[in-house]
Design an enzyme around this catalytic site. Structure first.
Site: not given
Ligand code: APR
Length: 389
Positions: A76, A205, A297, A301, A386
């Site tokens: 992904h 998002y 979250p 991570k 990221y």
């Protein structure tokens, strides 16, 4: 003392941290036992995180623990931001030092790790919750636990590894004066698991005045959604109809297409918090994973840090117990905390990218999003952080 004891290491918790640690110690010939409060069935079915960073995959690969995720995980590498000013997508694997994530539900990973450990002869006691750890300042700490039949059990290993999460016994056993740096981000999420295929081919998002909404694929038929909501909201107040209606508005389904709806199979309210305990070693008691540091979250991570810390701790314990070299164990806390704080820093940045709790914050957030949309430098920085830990 347990008939099989005394054990070099007793590990509290059979999550990603405890199981990676157990696998690495056991195969290096370190005698260990894992105590897990929950039943086996609960441990292998509990839905948690699902995004594995390339570093975590490399660690699991290095130790032959990545077979399942290579077979069934999916790569992904895109995230899509939907804002009041339109949408944009970042293909983070092609930016800067970005790489793809592997989407693999955490319960599958936990199942793989448990199978590998037990197949190799590693020991776990389920339904055995640690109640306390005493004598961490000695070379024979004592772990007291309540076993499946309700009886008290005791172990006296050389080391105790606290991998039992944020509400575990290891944290309660810390001496007073340990520094816990805590941040309540002042943001609450409703975390939902839907039995429905993903609606986007990206992490979604949605950022706007009504509050944040998130979309993350888990498998071709399960999707995780998040909705920012009022502090104090009750999960039961959120009917399936209300959840889908709010998600559709915030993800702007009218503009970008309808969501794939399905039954809501889990809903939980989550206050976004982070903390770090310093140091991670107290004599014979060592912390890893959520027990060491809780991380909100927003940037996925938590499980990755748990895997990374477990490898660091395993190598240090093996050096100490098998080779008589105490140096790496003495340096464990400092080395692990360097990764923890980097992950915390980026996650903190993400919290402020996704939510605004005042008009000033909202203006900063719009500006931050504009940089991310238009500046290649900002995109490269984002991609590296990221996926990295
Ligand atoms: N005794 C024994 N086991 C315990 C106790 C106890 N007193 N308390 C908790 N546990 C067990 C839990 O049941 C759980 O199986 O410890 C385990 C801790 O596992 P996780 O919570 O998954 O923590 P960790 O291994 O550190 O992984 C952290 O995984 O899902 C993510 O959000 C999570 O990011 C975090 C990461």
């Amino acid at each position: 003392m347990d008939a099989q004891g005394p054990y070099d290491v007793v590990i509290l918790g059979a999550g990603p941290a405890g199981l990676v640690l157990g696998n690495l110690l056991h195969r290096a010939g370190v005698d260990c036992l894992i105590l897990e409060r929950e039943t086996r069935d609960r441990v292998v079915t509990r839905a948690r995180a699902g995004f594995l960073a390339p570093n975590a995959v490399r660690i699991l690969d290095r130790h032959g623990l990545a077979g399942g995720l290579h077979r069934a995980g999916r790569e992904h590498s895109r995230c899509e931001f939907r804002t009041d000013d339109g949408r944009f997508t970042l293909d983070y694997a092609t930016l800067g030092r970005g790489e793809p994530h592997t989407v693999y539900p955490q319960q599958e990973l936990v199942t793989d790790l448990l199978t590998a450990y037990e197949t190799a002869g590693g020991r776990v006691r389920f339904s055995t919750g640690a109640l306390g750890v005493t004598g961490a300042d000695s070379t024979r700490p004592q772990v007291t636990a309540r076993g499946p039949d309700g009886a008290l059990e005791h172990w006296w290993p050389r080391y105790v590894a606290g991998c039992d999460g944020r509400h575990g016994a290891a944290r309660r056993a810390l001496p007073t004066g340990v520094r816990r740096q805590h941040r309540d981000h002042g943001v609450t999420w409703l975390a939902v698991l839907a039995e429905a295929p993903p609606s986007l081919d990206a992490v979604g998002y949605a950022i706007g005045e009504r509050g944040f909404a998130g979309h993350m694929a888990r498998s071709p038929r399960i999707t995780r959604y998040y909705l920012q909501c009022e502090r104090g909201t009750a999960a039961g107040d959120w009917t399936a109809d209300r959840i889908w209606a709010e998600l559709s508005v915030r993800l702007r389904a009218d503009r970008y297409g309808p969501l794939h709806e399905g039954p809501i199979i889990e809903r939980a309210v989550l206050d976004l918090e982070s903390d770090v305990l310093e140091p991670l070693r107290h004599g014979s008691l060592l912390l890893a994973g959520d027990a060491a540091s809780l991380i909100s979250p927003c940037a996925a991570k938590g499980a990755n840090l748990a895997v990374l810390q477990a490898e660091l701790l395993a190598e240090a314990l093996i050096d100490d117990l098998r080779h008589g070299r105490p140096g790496p164990l003495a340096a464990y806390s400092e080395r692990a905390l360097a990764h923890v704080w980097r992950a915390q820093e980026f996650t903190h940045w993400m919290v402020h990218l996704l939510h605004g709790t005042s008009p000033f914050d909202n203006a900063l957030r719009r500006s931050r999003l504009a940089s991310l949309r238009t500046s290649r430098g900002a995109q490269d920085w984002f991609a590296e952080n990221y996926v990295g830990v």
